[in-house]
Scaffold this motif. Sequence first.
Motif, mmCIF file in Angstrom:
data_model
loop_
_atom_site.group_PDB
_atom_site.id
_atom_site.type_symbol
_atom_site.label_atom_id
_atom_site.label_comp_id
_atom_site.label_asym_id
_atom_site.label_seq_id
_atom_site.Cartn_x
_atom_site.Cartn_y
_atom_site.Cartn_z
ATOM 1 N N GLY A 16 0.830 -1.067 -0.107
ATOM 2 C CA GLY A 16 -0.036 0.016 -0.055
ATOM 3 C C GLY A 16 0.737 1.399 0.102
ATOM 4 N N TRP A 17 0.240 2.311 0.581
ATOM 5 C CA TRP A 17 0.812 3.723 0.519
ATOM 6 C C TRP A 17 2.161 3.518 1.384
ATOM 7 C CZ3 TRP A 17 -0.946 8.603 -1.382
ATOM 8 C CH2 TRP A 17 -0.206 9.753 -0.801
ATOM 9 N N ILE A 18 3.312 3.852 0.772
ATOM 10 C CA ILE A 18 4.397 3.807 1.616
ATOM 11 C C ILE A 18 5.043 5.212 2.169
ATOM 12 C CG2 ILE A 18 7.135 3.498 1.410
ATOM 13 C CD1 ILE A 18 6.339 1.549 -1.215
ATOM 14 N N ASN A 19 4.909 4.936 3.478
ATOM 15 C CA ASN A 19 5.181 6.217 4.457
ATOM 16 C C ASN A 19 6.427 6.336 5.128
ATOM 17 O OD1 ASN A 19 4.423 4.453 6.122
ATOM 18 N ND2 ASN A 19 2.403 5.598 6.503
ATOM 19 N N GLU A 20 7.135 5.180 5.409
ATOM 20 C CA GLU A 20 8.388 5.176 6.258
ATOM 21 C C GLU A 20 9.497 4.271 5.586
ATOM 22 O OE1 GLU A 20 9.740 4.482 10.775
ATOM 23 O OE2 GLU A 20 7.548 4.066 10.207
ATOM 24 N N ILE A 21 10.677 4.841 5.699
ATOM 25 C CA ILE A 21 11.817 4.040 5.070
ATOM 26 C C ILE A 21 12.735 3.783 6.373
ATOM 27 C CG2 ILE A 21 13.800 4.157 3.737
ATOM 28 C CD1 ILE A 21 11.373 4.654 2.275
ATOM 29 N N ILE A 22 12.888 2.476 6.766
ATOM 30 C CA ILE A 22 13.724 1.911 7.793
ATOM 31 C C ILE A 22 15.021 2.088 7.627
ATOM 32 C CG2 ILE A 22 13.846 0.161 9.589
ATOM 33 C CD1 ILE A 22 11.249 1.261 9.455
ATOM 34 N N GLU A 23 15.983 2.712 8.597
ATOM 35 C CA GLU A 23 17.245 3.047 8.453
ATOM 36 C C GLU A 23 18.024 1.571 8.068
ATOM 37 O OE1 GLU A 23 19.800 6.302 9.695
ATOM 38 O OE2 GLU A 23 18.559 6.024 11.628
ATOM 39 N N GLY A 68 20.910 0.325 8.333
ATOM 40 C CA GLY A 68 21.898 -0.240 9.470
ATOM 41 C C GLY A 68 23.152 -0.923 8.760
ATOM 42 N N GLY A 69 23.594 -0.205 7.538
ATOM 43 C CA GLY A 69 24.635 -1.133 7.065
ATOM 44 C C GLY A 69 24.423 -2.168 6.004
ATOM 45 N N SER A 70 23.169 -2.584 5.861
ATOM 46 C CA SER A 70 22.863 -3.382 4.849
ATOM 47 C C SER A 70 22.644 -2.847 3.524
ATOM 48 C CB SER A 70 21.457 -4.023 5.253
ATOM 49 O OG SER A 70 20.930 -4.742 4.228
ATOM 50 N N GLY A 71 22.868 -3.796 2.578
ATOM 51 C CA GLY A 71 22.485 -3.459 1.158
ATOM 52 C C GLY A 71 21.212 -3.165 0.642
ATOM 53 N N ILE A 72 20.271 -3.480 1.592
ATOM 54 C CA ILE A 72 18.983 -3.485 0.908
ATOM 55 C C ILE A 72 18.033 -2.542 1.868
ATOM 56 C CG2 ILE A 72 18.827 -5.780 -0.187
ATOM 57 C CD1 ILE A 72 18.187 -7.079 2.525
ATOM 58 N N TYR A 73 16.966 -2.188 1.508
ATOM 59 C CA TYR A 73 15.945 -1.144 2.195
ATOM 60 C C TYR A 73 14.826 -1.986 2.711
ATOM 61 C CZ TYR A 73 19.124 2.323 0.364
ATOM 62 O OH TYR A 73 20.172 3.022 -0.126
ATOM 63 N N ALA A 74 14.117 -1.788 4.054
ATOM 64 C CA ALA A 74 13.093 -1.970 4.399
ATOM 65 C C ALA A 74 11.938 -0.892 4.414
ATOM 66 C CB ALA A 74 13.149 -2.599 5.841
ATOM 67 N N VAL A 75 11.053 -0.812 4.058
ATOM 68 C CA VAL A 75 9.980 0.187 4.199
ATOM 69 C C VAL A 75 8.958 -0.543 4.744
ATOM 70 C CG1 VAL A 75 11.025 1.021 1.978
ATOM 71 C CG2 VAL A 75 9.013 -0.320 1.899
ATOM 72 N N ARG A 76 8.019 0.687 5.358
ATOM 73 C CA ARG A 76 6.534 0.379 5.840
ATOM 74 C C ARG A 76 5.689 0.980 5.031
ATOM 75 N NH1 ARG A 76 5.978 -0.249 11.657
ATOM 76 N NH2 ARG A 76 7.892 0.954 11.880
ATOM 77 N N GLY A 77 4.656 0.215 4.812
ATOM 78 C CA GLY A 77 3.321 0.940 4.159
ATOM 79 C C GLY A 77 2.031 0.900 5.312
ATOM 80 N N ARG A 78 0.790 1.517 4.601
ATOM 81 C CA ARG A 78 -0.126 1.324 5.238
ATOM 82 C C ARG A 78 -0.688 -0.205 5.431
ATOM 83 N NH1 ARG A 78 -3.032 6.882 3.185
ATOM 84 N NH2 ARG A 78 -1.560 8.451 4.188
ATOM 85 N N ALA A 79 -0.576 -1.120 4.338
ATOM 86 C CA ALA A 79 -1.309 -2.400 4.376
ATOM 87 C C ALA A 79 -0.051 -3.352 4.629
ATOM 88 C CB ALA A 79 -1.817 -2.606 3.230
ATOM 89 N N GLY A 80 1.226 -3.110 4.630
ATOM 90 C CA GLY A 80 2.151 -4.129 5.115
ATOM 91 C C GLY A 80 3.427 -3.552 4.896
ATOM 92 N N TRP A 81 4.622 -4.143 4.789
ATOM 93 C CA TRP A 81 6.058 -4.021 4.718
ATOM 94 C C TRP A 81 6.569 -4.704 3.683
ATOM 95 C CZ3 TRP A 81 10.153 -6.795 6.378
ATOM 96 C CH2 TRP A 81 10.050 -7.931 7.212
ATOM 97 N N GLY A 82 7.889 -4.375 3.639
ATOM 98 C CA GLY A 82 8.681 -5.176 2.434
ATOM 99 C C GLY A 82 10.159 -4.483 2.531
ATOM 100 N N VAL A 83 10.828 -5.450 1.568
ATOM 101 C CA VAL A 83 12.219 -5.052 1.465
ATOM 102 C C VAL A 83 12.443 -4.813 0.119
ATOM 103 C CG1 VAL A 83 14.707 -5.954 1.715
ATOM 104 C CG2 VAL A 83 12.801 -6.270 3.476
#
Length: 305
Positions: free
Chosen positions: A190-197, A199-214
């Motif tokens: 869903g609507w993505i509103n937050e980027i999780i730092e 922490g040195g990884s080469g991939i990004y985790a994000v949070r949306g209104r319906a779920g989250w992903g990488v």
Amino acid sequence: MPSGIRGKALLPAMESAFDQYWAAADGSAAVVATSVRSPGLIHLVTWTNRPVELVGVVLDVDFQKDQVLVATALDGDRVRVRILDSRSGDIVADSMLHDSIGTDIGYFSMRLTEDGRSYYYIKFSDAGARVVMIRDVVTGEVVATSPAGIGDVDDVSMFSKKRGILAAGGKAYLWGEGAPEMVRLEPAIGWINEIIEPGGSGIYAVRGRAGWGVIDPRTADWKLVVPGLAQNLMVDSSYLTHLSLVGETPTLSVYDFSGVDPRLVRRIGSSSAVQGEIACTNAFGMMISRDAKFSWQKALPIAVP
């Protein structure tokens, strides 16, 4: 730390009824504000040296590798930004800027880029749009701003002044030297509103209104999609932890986040705690708050194929 107490430091008594502290994810250092009234008193605790005292009212603190940013607010929209070596406590950069940095614009006030050469924040432009400002740590001069045409920026995480990821207009954009590249839309997030730092990884985790992903920054596509509300979603250098609720039962899932393929390595369920009793989590378990007392629930990993 999991093996016991990492270190101790004796500081002046807190003047506030609430704790004002920030800690490095690896436990190597902490910043404690014992006075939040002007002129303010701040302490950098490094465990191997005596605490370093700084004067100021904290706007934000951010740890990146062996550096820590301490931003303090002054009168007239003035902000002082000090960068310290989190091992020795030495000040390595000290700059001043004049800008209106609101504490209610996004999920943070100010952060260091992961390479430690710049710091950045979100502000309102003269036209009222939310934009990103990136400044050099030494001079404090603006070295980059967010690209036009993507809408209001909700969150951002930058590796350097030329590379990072943005959440804007409900979408995620990879931000590099060229035009921003939009990540494929995913209905389960869903609507993505937050980027999780990262922490040195080469991939990004994000949070949306319906779920989250990488997100994989190499392909601008998804490495992992998880439907459902994500609570306490955070990343350190080795793990991504995700607290979810199925009914009233909290479940903590821990992923190996050290490479480019997130892998579920343990899942910890608690049948003895409910949603409101989970005070905090990490890759080793849950802190339960019940009847004004804290207890640590340590659980062995459950094997996941």
